[in-house]
Design an enzyme around this catalytic site. Structure first.
Site, PDB file in Angstrom:
ATOM      1  N   CYS A  16     -16.383   0.996   1.566  1.00  0.00           N
ATOM      2  CA  CYS A  16     -15.168   0.214   1.860  1.00  0.00           C
ATOM      3  C   CYS A  16     -14.653   0.445   3.272  1.00  0.00           C
ATOM      4  O   CYS A  16     -13.829  -0.322   3.750  1.00  0.00           O
ATOM      5  CB  CYS A  16     -14.097   0.504   0.819  1.00  0.00           C
ATOM      6  N   ARG A  53       0.875  -1.183   0.000  1.00  0.00           N
ATOM      7  CA  ARG A  53       0.000   0.000   0.000  1.00  0.00           C
ATOM      8  C   ARG A  53       0.905   1.223   0.000  1.00  0.00           C
ATOM      9  O   ARG A  53       1.694   1.419   0.931  1.00  0.00           O
ATOM     10  CB  ARG A  53      -0.889   0.005   1.244  1.00  0.00           C
ATOM     11  N   GLN A 106     -10.144  -4.150  -3.010  1.00  0.00           N
ATOM     12  CA  GLN A 106     -11.437  -3.764  -2.447  1.00  0.00           C
ATOM     13  C   GLN A 106     -12.565  -4.064  -3.432  1.00  0.00           C
ATOM     14  O   GLN A 106     -13.622  -4.568  -3.048  1.00  0.00           O
ATOM     15  CB  GLN A 106     -11.434  -2.275  -2.098  1.00  0.00           C
ATOM     16  N   ARG A 132     -12.996  -9.088   2.205  1.00  0.00           N
ATOM     17  CA  ARG A 132     -11.619  -8.751   1.829  1.00  0.00           C
ATOM     18  C   ARG A 132     -10.725  -9.995   1.939  1.00  0.00           C
ATOM     19  O   ARG A 132      -9.902 -10.264   1.069  1.00  0.00           O
ATOM     20  CB  ARG A 132     -11.070  -7.639   2.739  1.00  0.00           C
ATOM     21  N   HIS A 134      -7.670   0.747  -6.011  1.00  0.00           N
ATOM     22  CA  HIS A 134      -7.813  -0.142  -4.845  1.00  0.00           C
ATOM     23  C   HIS A 134      -8.483  -1.429  -5.329  1.00  0.00           C
ATOM     24  O   HIS A 134      -9.610  -1.739  -4.968  1.00  0.00           O
ATOM     25  CB  HIS A 134      -8.653   0.565  -3.773  1.00  0.00           C
ATOM     26  N   ASP A 190     -17.700   6.320  -0.560  1.00  0.00           N
ATOM     27  CA  ASP A 190     -16.390   6.225   0.081  1.00  0.00           C
ATOM     28  C   ASP A 190     -16.148   7.570   0.764  1.00  0.00           C
ATOM     29  O   ASP A 190     -16.827   8.564   0.457  1.00  0.00           O
ATOM     30  CB  ASP A 190     -15.319   5.942  -1.001  1.00  0.00           C
TER      31      ASP A 190
HETATM   32  N1  NVA Z   1     -10.398   6.282  -0.900  1.00  0.00           N
HETATM   33  C1  NVA Z   1     -10.010   5.859   0.422  1.00  0.00           C
HETATM   34  C2  NVA Z   1     -10.129   4.370   0.542  1.00  0.00           C
HETATM   35  C3  NVA Z   1      -9.887   3.850   1.928  1.00  0.00           C
HETATM   36  C4  NVA Z   1      -9.887   2.343   2.013  1.00  0.00           C
HETATM   37  C5  NVA Z   1      -8.603   6.318   0.707  1.00  0.00           C
HETATM   38  O1  NVA Z   1      -7.757   6.246  -0.184  1.00  0.00           O
HETATM   39  O2  NVA Z   1      -8.335   6.745   1.828  1.00  0.00           O
END
Ligand code: NVA
Length: 312
Positions: free
Chosen positions: A264, A101, A131, A292, A128, A224
């Site tokens: 998410c 990540r 997800q 997940r 992502h 989100d």
């Molecule tokens: N769009 C959000 C997703 C978190 C899982 C972020 O990047 O923080």
């Protein structure tokens, strides 16, 4: 050929369907696949906060017979203490898979180019994909066949989840509507790629700025956070511009009567989603969080097998 999961369209429609089938099987029988038996190690590196991703990967890797190895991003100093390429070369000699990540998609691409083992995107600024695989598994469980379903993504369309929904949703043959304010819509190149995928799957990709129009008749409604990790300094401006995009009970009411709501997480009740929706009967967010693990196990098993087949 070494296979990676760096963005949603790294899986063809047939491969995505296969991964989803495998995920459902592994959910029913969690210890049936042991591709990491040994145990072989999987490096997990987090340069941004995490709860679901770290725990679901760690538990899933253990269930696959492997050893989840947390590599402390700050200590490793990737790109600072040594280059992404050199880190990739070293890690690739120690582990079977690298899960990362980080911020920049280009760094992840570099890791994949030099690691010699499969690399998995555990979230970047741009995508992502793990997800969305979990989301698709959740939707299949609640609504059956994905092909032909309409999904409305409401809120910050320009974040990783908006992009991933465009690519992953059209790969599944879904009709993807992105409803976001001006300036927060995915780039034209994302729509172009999604439409290219949709030609082969029967799906579609549309920007629908009006949230009521976007959600009307939708089978699945997704939102989100408005403030993705790294965007904290823009909080005040974002809260103002996104206010009309809250997933409220009124907005949910224009969706199909049996629509489901996804998020998410982490969720901010009263901002992008009303507490009544997140905690209400149409919400499937806890299934989504659980999935997940099952989805990522299937991704790992697929990548290991596909990379091995290519090598032999
Ligand atoms: N769009 C959000 C997703 C978190 C899982 C972020 O990047 O923080």
């Amino acid at each position: 050929m070494m296979r990676h999961f760096l963005r949603d369209d790294d899986l063809s429609p047939a491969e995505q369907a296969h991964v989803l089938d495998l995920a459902a099987k592994l959910k029913a029988a969690p210890f049936d696949a042991r591709p990491l038996a040994g145990p072989q190690s999987v490096a997990m590196i987090f340069d941004k906060p995490t709860l679901r991703t770290q725990t679901s990967f760690a538990a899933g890797i253990a269930e696959l017979g492997g050893n989840p190895m947390l590599v402390e991003g700050k200590l490793a100093g990737i790109g600072i203490r040594e280059s992404v390429e050199d880190v990739a070369r070293v890690l690739g000699r120690q582990v079977a898979v690298i899960v990362w990540r980080t911020f920049f998609q280009a760094d992840l691409d570099q890791m994949a180019a030099h690691a010699g083992v499969p690399v998995v995107n555990a979230l970047t600024d741009d995508f992502h994909p793990c997800q969305v695989i979990a989301d698709l598994l959740t939707i299949r469980e609640h609504k059956g066949d994905l092909s032909g379903l309409t999904v409305a993504f409401v809120g910050d369309g320009a974040c990783n989840m908006g992009n991933s929904w465009l690519l992953g949703g059209t790969t599944a043959g879904m009709h993807v509507r992105i409803s976001a304010p001006h300036g927060y819509v995915p780039g034209e190149e994302m729509f172009a790629r999604a439409r290219e995928i949709a030609v082969g799957t029967g799906g579609s990709a549309q920007a629908v700025p009006d949230p009521v129009e976007a959600v009307t008749g939708a089978d699945v409604v997704v939102t989100d956070t408005w403030i993705s990790m790294g965007k904290e300094s823009e909080q005040a401006a974002r809260v103002a511009v996104f206010a009309p995009y809250t997933l409220s009970t009124e907005l949910m009411a224009v969706a199909s009567p049996d629509a489901i709501a996804l998020h998410c997480l982490p969720a901010y009740r009263g901002m992008e989603i009303a507490a009544e929706v997140l905690d209400g009967p149409q919400s499937v967010v806890w299934d989504e969080a659980e999935n997940r693990r099952h989805a990522q196990k299937a991704v790992l098993a697929f990548l290991l097998e596909a990379s091995h087949e290519g090598a032999s």
